[in-house]
Design a protein around this motif. Structure first.
Motif, short mmCIF file in Angstrom:
data_model
loop_
_atom_site.label_atom_id
_atom_site.label_comp_id
_atom_site.label_asym_id
_atom_site.label_seq_id
_atom_site.Cartn_x
_atom_site.Cartn_y
_atom_site.Cartn_z
N PRO A 4 -8.04 -48.66 3.55
CA PRO A 4 -6.77 -48.56 2.81
C PRO A 4 -6.74 -49.48 1.59
O PRO A 4 -7.18 -50.62 1.64
CB PRO A 4 -5.73 -48.97 3.86
CG PRO A 4 -6.37 -48.65 5.17
CD PRO A 4 -7.83 -48.93 4.98
N ASP A 5 -6.19 -48.97 0.50
CA ASP A 5 -6.10 -49.72 -0.75
C ASP A 5 -5.42 -51.06 -0.57
O ASP A 5 -5.87 -52.07 -1.10
CB ASP A 5 -5.31 -48.90 -1.79
CG ASP A 5 -6.22 -48.02 -2.63
OD1 ASP A 5 -7.44 -48.26 -2.65
OD2 ASP A 5 -5.70 -47.08 -3.25
N ASP A 6 -4.28 -51.07 0.17
CA ASP A 6 -3.52 -52.31 0.26
C ASP A 6 -4.29 -53.39 1.01
O ASP A 6 -4.08 -54.58 0.78
CB ASP A 6 -2.15 -52.08 0.88
CG ASP A 6 -2.20 -51.35 2.20
OD1 ASP A 6 -3.30 -51.01 2.66
OD2 ASP A 6 -1.12 -51.12 2.79
N GLN B 218 -15.08 -50.83 -0.84
CA GLN B 218 -14.58 -49.54 -0.36
C GLN B 218 -15.76 -48.72 0.15
O GLN B 218 -16.89 -48.83 -0.34
CB GLN B 218 -13.89 -48.80 -1.50
CG GLN B 218 -13.32 -47.43 -1.14
CD GLN B 218 -12.31 -47.49 -0.01
OE1 GLN B 218 -12.69 -47.34 1.16
NE2 GLN B 218 -11.06 -47.72 -0.36
N ILE C 227 -7.65 -53.82 0.82
CA ILE C 227 -8.61 -54.37 -0.15
C ILE C 227 -7.91 -55.26 -1.17
O ILE C 227 -8.38 -56.36 -1.49
CB ILE C 227 -9.37 -53.22 -0.84
CG1 ILE C 227 -10.26 -52.48 0.17
CG2 ILE C 227 -10.21 -53.74 -2.01
CD1 ILE C 227 -10.98 -51.27 -0.39
N LYS C 228 -6.76 -54.81 -1.66
CA LYS C 228 -6.05 -55.58 -2.68
C LYS C 228 -5.52 -56.90 -2.14
O LYS C 228 -5.50 -57.92 -2.86
CB LYS C 228 -4.91 -54.74 -3.25
CG LYS C 228 -5.39 -53.57 -4.08
CD LYS C 228 -4.21 -52.68 -4.52
CE LYS C 228 -4.70 -51.49 -5.32
NZ LYS C 228 -3.58 -50.58 -5.69
N TYR D 17 -14.98 -42.93 -1.79
CA TYR D 17 -13.52 -43.02 -1.90
C TYR D 17 -13.13 -43.88 -3.10
O TYR D 17 -13.82 -44.80 -3.48
CB TYR D 17 -12.94 -43.61 -0.62
CG TYR D 17 -13.14 -42.71 0.59
CD1 TYR D 17 -12.40 -41.54 0.74
CD2 TYR D 17 -14.07 -43.04 1.57
CE1 TYR D 17 -12.57 -40.72 1.85
CE2 TYR D 17 -14.25 -42.22 2.69
CZ TYR D 17 -13.50 -41.07 2.81
OH TYR D 17 -13.67 -40.26 3.90
N ASN E 23 -7.87 -39.93 0.78
CA ASN E 23 -8.22 -41.01 -0.14
C ASN E 23 -7.70 -42.33 0.40
O ASN E 23 -7.05 -42.39 1.45
CB ASN E 23 -7.67 -40.73 -1.54
CG ASN E 23 -6.17 -40.48 -1.53
OD1 ASN E 23 -5.40 -41.25 -0.97
ND2 ASN E 23 -5.76 -39.38 -2.15
N SER E 24 -7.96 -43.39 -0.33
CA SER E 24 -7.64 -44.74 0.15
C SER E 24 -6.16 -45.05 0.13
O SER E 24 -5.74 -46.10 0.61
CB SER E 24 -8.40 -45.77 -0.69
OG SER E 24 -8.10 -45.61 -2.06
N ALA E 25 -5.34 -44.15 -0.41
CA ALA E 25 -3.89 -44.36 -0.42
C ALA E 25 -3.19 -43.54 0.66
O ALA E 25 -1.96 -43.63 0.79
CB ALA E 25 -3.33 -44.00 -1.79
N PRO F 270 -11.54 -43.82 4.55
CA PRO F 270 -11.48 -44.83 3.50
C PRO F 270 -10.80 -46.11 3.99
O PRO F 270 -9.93 -46.05 4.86
CB PRO F 270 -10.62 -44.15 2.42
CG PRO F 270 -9.75 -43.20 3.19
CD PRO F 270 -10.59 -42.70 4.32
N ARG G 68 -4.26 -45.52 6.84
CA ARG G 68 -3.56 -46.80 6.89
C ARG G 68 -2.88 -46.99 8.25
O ARG G 68 -2.88 -48.09 8.81
CB ARG G 68 -2.53 -46.88 5.77
CG ARG G 68 -1.82 -48.24 5.69
CD ARG G 68 -0.90 -48.34 4.49
NE ARG G 68 0.20 -47.39 4.56
CZ ARG G 68 0.32 -46.32 3.80
NH1 ARG G 68 -0.60 -46.03 2.89
NH2 ARG G 68 1.37 -45.52 3.92
#
Length: 681
Positions: A663-665, A677, A667-668, A681, A100-102, A661, A107
């Motif tokens: 990475p969440d960080d 995304q 995108i944020k 994901y 997943n993206s986390a 995916p 990352r």
């Protein structure tokens, strides 16, 4: 780590550290310099520009070798896909619902590849904007080509792993919060420009050992041309490498290197050149810690290596104990690809209160009277083996060294099990071609019958366990189940060493190939296939098969699956499998040579990577039916090559897993522009 902060910190920290530690000429070293804490006061001479490029190699070597004690480095060569998997049935590349993206794996690669991008852009910017005096008229463009190669390689990886990523062509010096992602197609086109410039301007000889040359650039250009559907250009680029226009590179067909005078390996297997012995030499190491490995171009006669990751023996003892994200403590590849049962097989059972070793005493214990020194686990408590010392092997029974560290990677069954459908060595011999036997799957390269601690062959212990199982029908204590057998597979000698420097099994001299000319032939074969010329494709494949003394293939046999299988036969654990399968998935540039085998290409229904993993990926038969069902693995009954019925659990991969995916960080932190995304994901 945020993408923006990550990129900003690279210039000062990375550039300063490398400027202070890399080698300068005596005259440059003695001159007084004034360095500011950014790149404006650095990279003002040819040597300093070369040092800036050296930082790129440091980053590549870290990506390839820095996390072999985890699975991060193995993402490059396709862990969890259609050739090998991790030995844990509930991690990101075995239970795909966990990707997943986390997750830290994605990352890691995203962050580190942008480090590489910024290192390359820093060098490119210095070359293009500063008034630097070069030693020759060609040197400026040679160094610029090398830096652009590195940028192209980084974005080739980013596009192949993540798809849509921001393309950066200048070093980052301030925080940006609005990066706009480019499409995979757009990034490939930028890679094409970089590799084309590199192929036209780089030197034909190495600047230093381990550096890339024009041949490597043309190889990468060909791969990108395949991704873009430029098949004629792919043929032209590979032909320049194969034909010698890019330098003195060729497939090694005669014995060479530090072990060239040996007629057999330590187990008595022939190394005759006409039977494939030169393939063994590609992976042989002297075991003396000299650093002169057979993998390096030219050092011991190797003309096949286009690019090799550099590893210095002895690093593990420097900088304190333990592994760290910033330090390559030791090369664990040897142990990672070796079954733990090669060291010892201590699986034990109890029958009527009596303990015994499932695969026999010799599979676990030294011969009677042999203590084994500090490697011993102590005296056996088995009633039958009482008094014998249990082995915690660092050496086999005839003195061969075993790897440091325990196993991490399991090959997919069709790689080595002749009963599995799709067994890739099914045509290792051919009655119509007498005398042919594919060296790459021989005992010399894939040792199925290793020596046990007790001095017997593994085949003897396997037969002993099977005979005892048949002799005790209905007694579960003697049944060989999947948990006992799933981790039994050959010892792959392309990753193993017979001798370790100073007798220290933590020392491994093997340096991974990043590009070999054997792969260049397979890229050209793929381009010919794309053009509809199956005969020329077969001709190129047969150059490789001839070296291995394998039966020749016919034009009628060649399709994309055959080429993918031949890549596995030749390049198992070497090729960047995740990149290969990604460019063949959801890519309209490929055309009918791919869609004729894999007609549906999207992220929701099906694609090449998805179908290959479902067909050949690991079946986790050592997990319960309930666990497999909970993870979403479909249970099927299939027929093995001997006609027997068996159970397979299809990997729970999804079509969208053809790319990672974002990475969440990332995108944020990119608050100034939308960064979608990846689907799923």
């Amino acid at each position: 780590m945020k993408l923006t902060k990550q990129i900003l910190g690279i210039v000062a920290l990375g550039a300063m550290a490398l400027t202070q530690t890399a080698c300068q000429s005596d005259s440059d070293f003695l001159k007084e310099h004034s360095y500011k804490q950014d790149d404006s006061g650095m990279f003002n001479t040819e040597n300093e520009v070369a040092m800036a490029i050296n930082s790129c190699y440091k980053e590549v070597n870290y990506l390839v070798l820095g996390q072999t004690h985890g699975y991060h480095s193995y993402m490059l060569t396709g862990v969890g896909l259609d050739t090998y998997t991790e030995n844990n049935n509930n991690d990101c590349f075995s239970n795909w619902t966990k990707l997943n993206s986390a997750n830290g794996y994605s990352r890691h690669w995203y962050n580190e590849l942008y480090y590489l991008v910024n290192y390359a852009n820093t060098a490119i910017y210095a070359i293009e904007t500063k008034d630097i005096k070069y030693t020759t008229a060609e040197k400026k463009n040679e160094l610029l080509g090398e830096a652009r190669f590195m940028r192209g390689w980084a974005f080739r990886m980013l596009a192949g792993m993540f798809g849509n990523v921001p393309y950066l062509d200048k070093p980052t010096k301030k925080i940006e919060m609005g990066y706009k992602p480019n499409t995979r197609q757009e990034v490939w086109e930028k890679c094409y420009d970089d590799f084309k410039f590199a192929a036209e301007n780089m030197s034909k000889t190495e600047r230093k050992q381990g550096c890339v040359t024009r041949a490597a650039a043309d190889h990468m250009l060909a791969e990108i041309c395949l991704a873009l559907g430029k098949f004629d250009e792919a043929i032209q680029a590979t032909s320049r490498v194969i034909g010698g226009q890019d330098g003195d590179y060729h497939l090694m067909t005669t014995r060479f290197g530090t072990e060239a005078s040996r007629a057999t390996d330590r187990y008595g297997h022939s190394l005759a050149a006409d039977k494939g012995g030169a393939y063994w030499d590609l992976f042989a190491t002297p075991g003396n810690g000299s650093g002169n490995t057979n993998q390096d171009y030219g050092v011991t006669g190797n003309k096949e290596a286009l690019w090799t990751s550099q590893f210095s023996v002895g690093n593990y003892s420097n900088g304190g104990s333990g592994d760290a994200w910033w330090r390559m403590r030791n090369n664990t590849m040897e142990g990672d690809f070796m079954s733990n049962k090669v060291r010892n097989c201590g699986t034990n059972r109890t029958d009527n209160g009596v303990k015994f070793y499932l695969f026999g005493d010799d599979a676990m214990c030294y011969p009677a009277g042999v203590q084994g020194g500090s490697s011993s686990l102590g005296v056996s408590t088995s009633a039958i083996a009482a008094g014998r010392y249990q082995a915690n092997n660092t050496r086999d029974s005839i003195g061969g060294g075993y790897a440091y560290g325990s196993n991490r990677n399991w090959p997919c069954r069709y790689i080595f099990d002749p009963l599995e459908p799709g067994y890739i060595w099914a045509k290792a011999t051919d009655p119509a071609q007498p005398g042919k036997a594919d060296f790459r799957c021989s005992e010399t390269m894939m040792q199925r019958d290793w020596y046990t601690p007790g001095g017997t062959k593994w085949s003897v212990q396997w037969k002993y366990a099977k005979d005892r199982e048949r002799a005790h029908p209905g007694n579960s204590a003697y049944v060989l189940n999947a948990s006992d057998t799933l981790d039994i597979f050959p010892r792959f000698w392309k990753f193993s060493q017979e001798k370790h420097p100073n007798g220290d099994v933590k020392e491994c001299e093997y340096e991974p190939y990043l590009i070999r000319i054997a792969e260049t032939y397979l890229l050209r074969a793929e381009a010919y296939l794309a053009k509809g010329d199956k005969q020329k494709a077969a001709d190129d494949i047969n150059v490789i098969r001839d070296r291995a003394n394998a039966p020749r293939c016919s034009a009628a046999e060649v399709d994309i699956d055959y080429i993918l299988d031949e890549r596995t036969r030749e390049l198992f654990g070497e090729e960047h499998r995740c990149i290969t399968l990604n460019r063949l998935s959801v890519n309209p540039n490929c055309g009918s040579y791919v869609t004729s085998k894999y007609p549906t290409q999207d992220e929701k229904t099906s694609n090449t990577l998805y179908e290959r993993v479902r067909k050949y990926g690991m079946s986790w038969n050592n997990a319960t039916d309930q666990v497999n069902a909970d993870f979403g693995r479909e249970k099927v009954i299939y027929t093995k090559n001997d006609g027997a019925k068996s159970i397979r659990f299809i990997p729970n991969i999804k079509p969208y897993n053809y790319q990672q995916p974002i990475p969440d960080d990332v995108i944020k932190s990119n608050s100034g522009a939308e960064y979608p995304q990846n689907y799923g994901y």
